[in-house]
Motif scaffolding. Structure first.
Motif, PDB file in Angstrom:
ATOM      1  N   CYS A 138      53.785  46.075  44.158  1.00 16.71           N
ATOM      2  CA  CYS A 138      53.732  46.801  45.443  1.00 16.71           C
ATOM      3  C   CYS A 138      52.610  46.280  46.321  1.00 16.71           C
ATOM      4  N   VAL A 139      51.438  46.110  45.718  1.00 16.33           N
ATOM      5  CA  VAL A 139      50.286  45.636  46.479  1.00 16.33           C
ATOM      6  C   VAL A 139      50.494  44.188  46.909  1.00 16.33           C
ATOM      7  N   GLY A 140      51.202  43.421  46.084  1.00 15.67           N
ATOM      8  CA  GLY A 140      51.496  42.038  46.436  1.00 15.67           C
ATOM      9  C   GLY A 140      52.336  41.928  47.695  1.00 15.67           C
ATOM     10  N   ILE A 141      53.138  42.947  47.963  1.00 19.00           N
ATOM     11  CA  ILE A 141      53.940  42.979  49.191  1.00 19.00           C
ATOM     12  C   ILE A 141      53.055  43.398  50.377  1.00 19.00           C
ATOM     13  N   ILE A 142      52.141  44.346  50.112  1.00 18.43           N
ATOM     14  CA  ILE A 142      51.280  44.878  51.175  1.00 18.43           C
ATOM     15  C   ILE A 142      50.204  43.874  51.610  1.00 18.43           C
ATOM     16  N   ASN A 143      49.666  43.113  50.656  1.00 16.76           N
ATOM     17  CA  ASN A 143      48.574  42.184  50.968  1.00 16.76           C
ATOM     18  C   ASN A 143      48.847  41.275  52.176  1.00 16.76           C
ATOM     19  N   PRO A 144      49.985  40.555  52.219  1.00 16.15           N
ATOM     20  CA  PRO A 144      50.232  39.663  53.368  1.00 16.15           C
ATOM     21  C   PRO A 144      50.391  40.422  54.681  1.00 16.15           C
ATOM     22  N   ILE A 145      50.859  41.664  54.595  1.00 19.77           N
ATOM     23  CA  ILE A 145      51.106  42.451  55.808  1.00 19.77           C
ATOM     24  C   ILE A 145      49.799  42.853  56.488  1.00 19.77           C
ATOM     25  N   ILE A 146      48.818  43.334  55.692  1.00 23.21           N
ATOM     26  CA  ILE A 146      47.559  43.792  56.299  1.00 23.21           C
ATOM     27  C   ILE A 146      46.409  42.810  56.082  1.00 23.21           C
TER      28      ILE A 146
END
Length: 196
Positions: A132-140
């Motif tokens: 989940c965090v791996g998806i969020i990292n590039p976004i923010i």
């Protein structure tokens, strides 16, 4: 979970969050890419509060290993907000000790008995958080759970090493507890046979 334990968990974590985010705002340090509660220890705090409010010990059980291993590693190797100053370093140790307290308390309550199935759930929990965090990292533009940019400069197979280390730690913790349980049983049985 006892009512006292549940209240204690909620109060300790809520006080910590209130003070921490107040300091960040006061000092002008709040940045969504750095202070969102997406590190594994932050996620465990959120789930611990939820478990306490719902009185659901199953939630604590699916993260019992990281509740103990994670804070122990963090306390041994402080990083991140400790560089902001003394108050932040104090909070860093405070919230990791709170998480460690939750894990150790539950471990004692279940008498160090963790099933193989529970340990596997712990592994799945860690990897789901990382995904989940791996998806969020590039976004923010963040580096939560260290899945975007390695914190330590390791070879290309960084992720393989990280996964192997996680699984090794989980298995090691599981067998350590099994060994402790066997030793405790042997001492209890041996002690009960002593004649006075």
């Amino acid at each position: 979970m006892t009512k006292t334990f549940r209240i204690t968990v909620c109060v300790l974590i809520t006080i910590g969050w209130s003070i921490y985010y107040s300091m960040l705002v006061k000092d002008g340090l709040f940045d969504i890419s750095r202070q969102s509660p997406l590190h594994l220890c932050n996620i465990m705090q959120i789930l611990a509060v939820y478990a306490a409010l719902k009185n659901d010990k199953r939630i604590i059980e699916i993260m019992i290993c990281p509740l103990i291993i994670g804070p122990a590693i963090a306390i041994s190797y402080p990083f991140g907000i400790v560089s902001y100053g003394t108050e932040y370093a104090i909070y860093f140790f405070y919230y990791h000790l709170v998480i460690l307290f939750i894990g150790i308390y539950h471990l004692i309550k279940i008498r160090f008995e963790i099933s193989y199935k529970t340990m596997m759930y712990n592994g799945v929990f860690i990897y789901l958080c990382a995904a989940c965090v791996g998806i969020i990292n590039p976004i923010i533009g963040s580096n939560y759970m260290f899945v975007t940019t390695p914190v330590f400069q390791l070879p290309v197979n960084y992720y393989f090493i990280l996964n192997a280390a996680t699984l090794t730690t989980l298995f090691g913790f599981y067998y350590l507890l099994k060994g402790m349980k066997i030793m405790t049983t042997m001492i209890r049985v041996g002690g009960s046979g002593i004649k006075h």
